[in-house]
Design a protein around this motif. Structure first.
Motif, PDB file in Angstrom:
ATOM      1  N   UNK A 141      -6.920  57.736 119.000  1.00  0.00           N
ATOM      2  CA  UNK A 141      -7.583  56.468 118.679  1.00  0.00           C
ATOM      3  C   UNK A 141      -7.342  56.215 117.196  1.00  0.00           C
ATOM      4  N   UNK A 142      -6.830  55.033 116.876  1.00  0.00           N
ATOM      5  CA  UNK A 142      -6.636  54.648 115.481  1.00  0.00           C
ATOM      6  C   UNK A 142      -7.520  53.438 115.204  1.00  0.00           C
ATOM      7  N   UNK A 143      -8.270  53.540 114.125  1.00  0.00           N
ATOM      8  CA  UNK A 143      -9.144  52.457 113.685  1.00  0.00           C
ATOM      9  C   UNK A 143      -8.708  52.066 112.282  1.00  0.00           C
ATOM     10  N   UNK A 144      -8.471  50.782 112.083  1.00  0.00           N
ATOM     11  CA  UNK A 144      -8.143  50.275 110.754  1.00  0.00           C
ATOM     12  C   UNK A 144      -9.181  49.228 110.381  1.00  0.00           C
ATOM     13  N   UNK A 145      -9.750  49.401 109.204  1.00  0.00           N
ATOM     14  CA  UNK A 145     -10.762  48.464 108.702  1.00  0.00           C
ATOM     15  C   UNK A 145     -10.264  47.955 107.354  1.00  0.00           C
ATOM     16  N   UNK A 146     -10.083  46.647 107.276  1.00  0.00           N
ATOM     17  CA  UNK A 146      -9.565  46.058 106.052  1.00  0.00           C
ATOM     18  C   UNK A 146     -10.425  44.912 105.562  1.00  0.00           C
ATOM     19  N   UNK A 147     -10.268  44.609 104.287  1.00  0.00           N
ATOM     20  CA  UNK A 147     -10.999  43.507 103.669  1.00  0.00           C
ATOM     21  C   UNK A 147     -10.364  43.194 102.315  1.00  0.00           C
ATOM     22  N   UNK A 148     -10.828  42.094 101.717  1.00  0.00           N
ATOM     23  CA  UNK A 148     -10.437  41.792 100.337  1.00  0.00           C
ATOM     24  C   UNK A 148     -11.353  42.579  99.417  1.00  0.00           C
ATOM     25  N   UNK A 149     -10.773  43.202  98.441  1.00  0.00           N
ATOM     26  CA  UNK A 149     -11.538  43.994  97.487  1.00  0.00           C
ATOM     27  C   UNK A 149     -10.639  45.049  96.885  1.00  0.00           C
ATOM     28  N   UNK A 150     -11.268  46.103  96.387  1.00  0.00           N
ATOM     29  CA  UNK A 150     -10.511  47.202  95.790  1.00  0.00           C
ATOM     30  C   UNK A 150     -10.981  48.507  96.406  1.00  0.00           C
ATOM     31  N   UNK A 151     -10.026  49.407  96.656  1.00  0.00           N
ATOM     32  CA  UNK A 151     -10.422  50.736  97.114  1.00  0.00           C
ATOM     33  C   UNK A 151     -10.873  51.530  95.897  1.00  0.00           C
ATOM     34  N   UNK A 152     -11.817  52.428  96.106  1.00  0.00           N
ATOM     35  CA  UNK A 152     -12.289  53.239  94.973  1.00  0.00           C
ATOM     36  C   UNK A 152     -11.144  54.073  94.403  1.00  0.00           C
ATOM     37  N   UNK A 153     -11.126  54.222  93.085  1.00  0.00           N
ATOM     38  CA  UNK A 153     -10.094  55.032  92.439  1.00  0.00           C
ATOM     39  C   UNK A 153     -10.270  56.500  92.792  1.00  0.00           C
ATOM     40  N   UNK A 190      -7.594  62.285 110.625  1.00  0.00           N
ATOM     41  CA  UNK A 190      -7.016  61.817 109.366  1.00  0.00           C
ATOM     42  C   UNK A 190      -7.751  60.542 108.969  1.00  0.00           C
ATOM     43  N   UNK A 191      -7.866  60.351 107.675  1.00  0.00           N
ATOM     44  CA  UNK A 191      -8.464  59.128 107.143  1.00  0.00           C
ATOM     45  C   UNK A 191      -7.916  58.924 105.738  1.00  0.00           C
ATOM     46  N   UNK A 192      -7.446  57.719 105.471  1.00  0.00           N
ATOM     47  CA  UNK A 192      -6.878  57.439 104.156  1.00  0.00           C
ATOM     48  C   UNK A 192      -6.899  55.952 103.875  1.00  0.00           C
ATOM     49  N   UNK A 193      -7.020  55.631 102.596  1.00  0.00           N
ATOM     50  CA  UNK A 193      -6.816  54.256 102.174  1.00  0.00           C
ATOM     51  C   UNK A 193      -5.315  54.027 102.111  1.00  0.00           C
ATOM     52  N   UNK A 194      -4.855  52.936 102.718  1.00  0.00           N
ATOM     53  CA  UNK A 194      -3.436  52.624 102.803  1.00  0.00           C
ATOM     54  C   UNK A 194      -3.137  51.498 101.828  1.00  0.00           C
ATOM     55  N   UNK A 196      -5.562  43.431  95.859  1.00  0.00           N
ATOM     56  CA  UNK A 196      -6.785  42.771  96.292  1.00  0.00           C
ATOM     57  C   UNK A 196      -7.107  42.983  97.754  1.00  0.00           C
ATOM     58  N   UNK A 197      -6.342  43.829  98.430  1.00  0.00           N
ATOM     59  CA  UNK A 197      -6.574  44.125  99.845  1.00  0.00           C
ATOM     60  C   UNK A 197      -6.851  45.621 100.004  1.00  0.00           C
ATOM     61  N   UNK A 198      -7.818  45.950 100.834  1.00  0.00           N
ATOM     62  CA  UNK A 198      -8.183  47.336 101.112  1.00  0.00           C
ATOM     63  C   UNK A 198      -7.993  47.580 102.603  1.00  0.00           C
ATOM     64  N   UNK A 199      -7.403  48.726 102.954  1.00  0.00           N
ATOM     65  CA  UNK A 199      -7.266  49.101 104.353  1.00  0.00           C
ATOM     66  C   UNK A 199      -7.561  50.588 104.486  1.00  0.00           C
ATOM     67  N   UNK A 200      -8.560  50.906 105.297  1.00  0.00           N
ATOM     68  CA  UNK A 200      -8.889  52.289 105.617  1.00  0.00           C
ATOM     69  C   UNK A 200      -8.372  52.569 107.020  1.00  0.00           C
TER      70      UNK A 200
END
Length: 140
Positions: free
Chosen positions: A72-84, A112-116, A121-125
């Motif tokens: 199962x792959x879940x991708x959650x994205x939004x406008x913003x910034x991923x934490x440094x 596995x889990x990672x910010x891609x 200005x786009x975040x995808x986990x």
């Protein structure tokens, strides 16, 4: 079996609940064990809650759920910034009643889990969970 769905939900707290309901409905079509289903419900809830909290105002929360026989792959994205320098590991904060436990929970429950990287200005986990545990067959 292969099933996938893409959602675009408003940046509001109820979106995490809606995403969890969609995921559990899709999982009901599979033979995934109850433990794995519960872990996936936590994963999508935490990822969506974080997106709602940290997204730019006016940003939608975009979710893609893909389920096949093994993953199962879940991708959650939004406008913003991923934490440094974000680490997705299982070092849970003490006490657990404080904020900041979402990413450690994701790190602990996901395979596995990672910010891609995406456009500025786009975040995808991206989260993956192996579906190796099948539900027990009902007794006859």
């Amino acid at each position: 079996m292969r099933v996938s769905m893409t959602l675009s939900l408003p940046r509001q707290p109820s979106s995490a609940t809606r995403a969890r309901h969609v995921l559990t409905t899709l999982l009901s079509l599979t033979d995934v064990s109850e433990d794995t289903r519960a872990n996936l419900a936590v994963l999508i809830s935490e990822a969506c809650a974080n997106a709602v909290i940290h997204a730019d105002p006016g940003s939608d929360v975009d979710i893609t759920i893909s389920i096949d026989d093994h993953v199962c792959r879940i991708e959650v994205g939004n406008r913003g910034r991923s934490p440094d320098n974000t680490k997705l590991d299982a070092d849970l904060p003490t006490p657990l009643t404080i904020g900041g436990r979402g990413l450690p929970l994701i790190g602990a429950l996901a395979d596995t889990a990672a910010f891609v990287s995406r456009a500025p200005g786009q975040v995808l986990l991206r989260i993956t969970k192996h579906l190796t545990e099948a539900r027990a067959a009902p007794a006859r």
